[in-house]
Design a protein around this motif. Structure first.
Motif, short mmCIF file in Angstrom:
data_model
loop_
_atom_site.label_atom_id
_atom_site.label_comp_id
_atom_site.label_asym_id
_atom_site.label_seq_id
_atom_site.Cartn_x
_atom_site.Cartn_y
_atom_site.Cartn_z
N ASP B 53 0.83 -1.22 0.00
CA ASP B 53 0.00 0.00 0.00
C ASP B 53 0.86 1.27 0.00
O ASP B 53 0.34 2.37 0.04
CB ASP B 53 -0.93 -0.04 1.23
N ASN C 355 -9.29 -7.90 6.16
CA ASN C 355 -8.48 -6.77 5.73
C ASN C 355 -8.12 -6.99 4.26
O ASN C 355 -7.50 -8.00 3.92
CB ASN C 355 -7.23 -6.73 6.63
N ASN C 357 -6.02 -5.35 2.49
CA ASN C 357 -4.60 -5.03 2.24
C ASN C 357 -3.75 -5.64 3.36
O ASN C 357 -3.18 -4.90 4.16
CB ASN C 357 -4.36 -3.52 2.23
N VAL C 362 -1.53 -0.76 6.35
CA VAL C 362 -2.11 0.15 5.37
C VAL C 362 -1.48 1.54 5.59
O VAL C 362 -1.20 1.92 6.73
CB VAL C 362 -3.64 0.18 5.55
N HIS C 367 -5.20 7.23 2.92
CA HIS C 367 -6.65 7.02 2.93
C HIS C 367 -7.37 8.03 3.82
O HIS C 367 -8.55 7.84 4.13
CB HIS C 367 -6.95 5.59 3.39
N LEU C 435 -11.33 -0.82 2.78
CA LEU C 435 -10.18 -1.51 3.41
C LEU C 435 -10.59 -2.74 4.21
O LEU C 435 -9.73 -3.48 4.69
CB LEU C 435 -9.43 -0.52 4.31
#
Lengths: 448, 448, 448
Positions: B53, C355, C357, C362, C367, C435
């Motif tokens: 990410d 999750n 990711n 993350v 975000h 997410l």
């Protein structure tokens, strides 16, 4: 006709004087005397036979053993106590000075009256045992040490008796027959085993097959496993070794099975957690103990524990001449038979049950299991009767609800807090009505 | 020749002044200095590369940073302390009033002597840090703020050294190299890791492969996982992050691995439950900590924990100029190397063993592992010798009984209460005699 | 417009006077009145229908019941209280002496003012109930006992309302409608269930389907299971029986589901262990209780518990005329609706999240979920704001790390100690950002 106490007392007196060892005439004599009480089948294994990492040793013949002083006075003679000769001693016939003799005499200085029990099975030695007091009183001079013995090619003996039940699953009960004249740490085990056989023989509808095994300790159980181990691994469901079951004021003591899921562990846990029997628990250990060390070796890992009472470290008579009938007591052997029979009775009832009507509750009144009016007065029943009815009703509802093939009887007793006797009574009633099946010895689905 | 303390002290002094950040020359210089102690291989990842990410940021070049007053007097200069410049600062060259300058100056009012450590990696900012006392003393007037820096396309660097062992299973040891001149919260980790490498290098018959990883925190371990994560997921058996290992009077502290079955968790539990090492345990949490947050992200869930000593919240020097060698102490880094080596030694021995003669007990005397006479006197052995013999015998019997492929060495130590050193000694003896195989790193059947 | 309290109070007053039994007009009337609040669908099962081990009994019609003395004075009349007639009484029309009549009159001597509630569903009887004080005052003489009732082939009735959600997984909420004029042990359950329906109707994005069931106790739930049991076994995810929910000063009380893994058990455990709700827990037992005894019979073993407040043994009004609105209180029914709605809200959010990711953390700032400067001052945020930000950050990091398909929301709340409200807020944010996925109701792999 003699009662159990008198029969046991007589059997003890008959077995005590025999000079047992791991091989030889003593073991065979012992087995033959026990046959009066239990239909033992005797087996023999030849000297030199390989049994796993071990080998069957020579057979020991012992005829005479004494020390005389230079005037020909007998200092000790095994006729007076068979502990005087080192067990498995090779022959000797030698005159020697006190200094020369001393290394061959074993004593226990801190128990100056006790004759020690000393063995040398796997290295050829000769020797004598005497009390430390006597040892100290020996005067300088020449002594004549004489042992008329023999280590010859022969056999090792053991015996068993099988008491069949409805299931081929077995309860293994094993004890040893290889120590000379000692009470607690020799005769308590075989005597309790023999009398337990006679108790279990009386059970109608006995569910399990009972295997009673009498072996010389260690080498005997290893030889027994060498012959029957595969069968035992497949069939033994529960069991225990019996050893050292005497001792006034000592509660029964259980050494847990190495196999944590062993049913015998669960029964003892139940009895302790509910306070239903005074019992001490010892953890499993491979470093001390009796034949459970062999049964619980990792290749077999049988679900067996060990019952004892007054064990190594708890009494000064351990492995010496102070291990007498007075210290052991016949009464305690009878207590042991009673306690272990109770445990075996629980074992007979334990297992997984199946409710044959598992959808919603059973309509108990239809089956004659419930009062048909719901009122605070409930007819003419006395208060005690009402309490008993409620207890029975609770036991019935509880057995029906948890008889799903996943909760054993002991699980149900423990989670409900209902006394095992009430649950066993409910099982009897429900089985009579066809409302319950079992016991099964593995979890199963309701829908099988 | 210098001793370990002197070498460590010298390495510390050499590494301290470098102006590290998550990218740039500081990281590369640090890696090159560490190479004197550990054969690090350096890797680079280009600015702009996507790593999960995240994206590798620009490389930071910092040449000069100062504030001068209207008379040209230097107020602060990063030459005096590299915390004076906000880490990752963009350039500035501007004269401004005190009011205009103030929002760009960071201080810690409750620690008025400390210069804070402030970073802004992912938003372009410029700024300075100074002590609150100095900040308060600034007079009205015009100031010249000057930072000669650059954010340019470049690379992020990390390094590792692999110490091979008999097995391809790996122990991951990771630490970070991205903070400027701070002691506990920067240099303690890489220095302990480098010295640990040299300890483990000395192990003959090293069972595991050791992977020592040096990365900029967070973005570095994410980049490392992006490149090596699949390999780590397959091969890492145990491991930990090293951070903040200094602090007089602080015991070693372990942050558990997220993976509850991680071997490192079991070793620490063993050391604590037996009192063999003074250790504090912290639960795993993803909300605070170091690179274990990345290694333990759910997609990797590596069995690694984190070792530290004086951590965030426990000392006022955290993330400011009070984090000095005096507070950390070199002695504590040496303690850390010793303690962690002990843990790695246990890791080397732990695992599942197999008794090659699992049916009945092994006949120990035949293998030279048992006294061949059973007597209370036992020859000429002294009491201490007898106790030691018994301890060894217990350890041998216990290892043989539980080496069934289902009990790990730590399981056996815990259930038997026997000291690990005695069990490890028994393993050595039994392996020499061919009576034991292992260790294996997964449970296995005796009969495979 | 009336508020909830007034509506509930009015519903109570309308339902109280009805002479309910397990069959007959009373049940149908009750269902029809409840329809004003909950869109119940009514079902009927014919007399004589086999339902598992039971059979649907005849339908009871009761028109009149009284005793008069020889002067024609009414001693009791069910018009004054419908507990005066033994529930399910067969007809009688007989003059008899006091001695002859006495066995047909039920009283509670230790509660001399209470008229008992007595039933005889499965054996044909007639009878009356009165207070013990009145019973004692009866004079010698001739009495006229009159009951105009009928047991006829008819039907048994029950009803349900289904409130659909996104998932076909169901929450079962069941209560009974078979007792005559009693408050706590009759009306508290159906009233709370009806109002709960209206609360859950308001949930947008309702995840579960809610099944509200109203049955005569025992025979009704058995009949319901006979028809819907297979469906329930496949679809019920969680649920409970509602009974006896009144009682000033009594906390809500939960009887655990027989099924140990039932989600409702876990929610209650969570609320108790965190002290978030005052709750008493009772173990599951099949010996006492309400329809959970049927739902939890081993053939169904539905994951349902039971909520109550003032239960059997805790108040003297149990099964007699002292069970009044004053003892129950409408306030406590409203408390019950609030508490159980809170529990259902947690049930709506609980489950396993994923999750999206999972490799490394993350990058939260990307975000919009993280402050982009790492400093002790953190811009202009107030201290409280900073604490709230940190709380939210912790909740976000924690949800992301443990959303691996193996930890349920309640697991995460319990292991992290983070308040459920914060975690639910984090879930909302993370789902908005794409997410996080879920909830799922079974464990699943991250990599599916």
């Amino acid at each position: 006709m003699k009662n159990e106490f008198e029969l046991m007392d007589q059997l003890f007196d008959e077995l005590l004087p025999i000079t047992r060892s791991i091989t030889g005439e003593g073991v065979r004599k012992t087995i033959n005397i026990l046959k009066k009480f239990i239909p033992l089948e005797m087996f023999s294994v030849k000297t030199g036979t390989k049994v796993f990492d071990w080998e069957i040793p020579k057979e020991w013949v012992i005829r005479e053993a004494w020390i005389k002083d230079e005037d020909g006075n007998e200092i000790i003679n095994m006729k007076n106590h068979n502990l005087h000769v080192l067990n498995y001693s090779v022959p000797v016939n030698k005159k020697m000075s006190l200094e020369e003799l001393k290394p061959f005499i074993h004593t226990i200085p801190h128990l100056p009256d006790a004759i020690p029990y000393v063995t040398s099975y796997y290295k050829e030695r000769w020797g004598f045992c005497m009390s430390y007091n006597q040892f100290k009183s020996l005067k300088e001079g020449t002594y004549h040490a004489f042992i008329d013995s023999e280590l010859k090619d022969g056999e090792l003996n053991y015996a068993h008796a099988i008491l069949p039940g409805q299931s081929s699953k077995e309860i293994l009960i094993s004890t040893y027959i290889c120590h000379p004249s000692m009470a607690n740490n020799e005769l308590s085990g075989p005597i309790v085993a023999a009398f337990l056989y006679n108790r279990m023989k009386e059970y109608r509808d006995r569910k399990f097959t009972y295997r009673f095994v009498f072996v010389p300790e260690t080498i005997g159980s290893i030889a027994y496993l060498h012959r029957f181990g595969e069968h035992l691994r497949k069939n033994v469901y529960s069991g225990f070794v019996l050893t050292c079951l005497g001792g006034k004021n000592y509660p029964l003591s259980f050494k847990r099975s190495r196999n944590k899921k062993a049913p015998i562990n669960k029964i003892v846990d139940y009895l302790i957690s509910t306070g239903e029997m005074e019992l001490i628990v010892r953890p499993f250990t491979p470093t001390h103990g009796s034949d459970e060390r062999q049964y619980c070796s990792p290749g077999f890992n049988l679900p067996v524990g060990q019952f004892a009472r007054m064990v190594y470290g708890q009494y000064k008579g351990y492995h010496n001449s102070l291990d007498t009938k007075e210290v052991m007591t016949i009464e305690k052997l009878i207590d042991g038979v009673n306690e272990i029979e109770k445990i075996l009775k629980i074992q007979e009832w334990d297992g997984y049950y199946i409710n044959t009507n598992p959808f919603g509750e059973v309509k108990l009144d239809k089956h004659g299991l419930y009062p048909d009016i719901n009122t605070p007065l409930n007819g003419n029943a006395s208060n005690n009767q009402k309490i008993d009815n409620r207890k029975q009703l609770n036991a019935i509802l509880t057995m029906l609800n948890y008889s799903d093939g996943e909760h054993s009887l002991l699980d149900i007793a423990q989670l409900s807090g209902i006394h095992l006797d009430n649950l066993m009574n409910a099982i009897k009633l429900l089985k009579e009505k066809g409302l319950l099946k079992g016991p099964y010895y593995e979890k199963r689905s309701l829908f099988e």
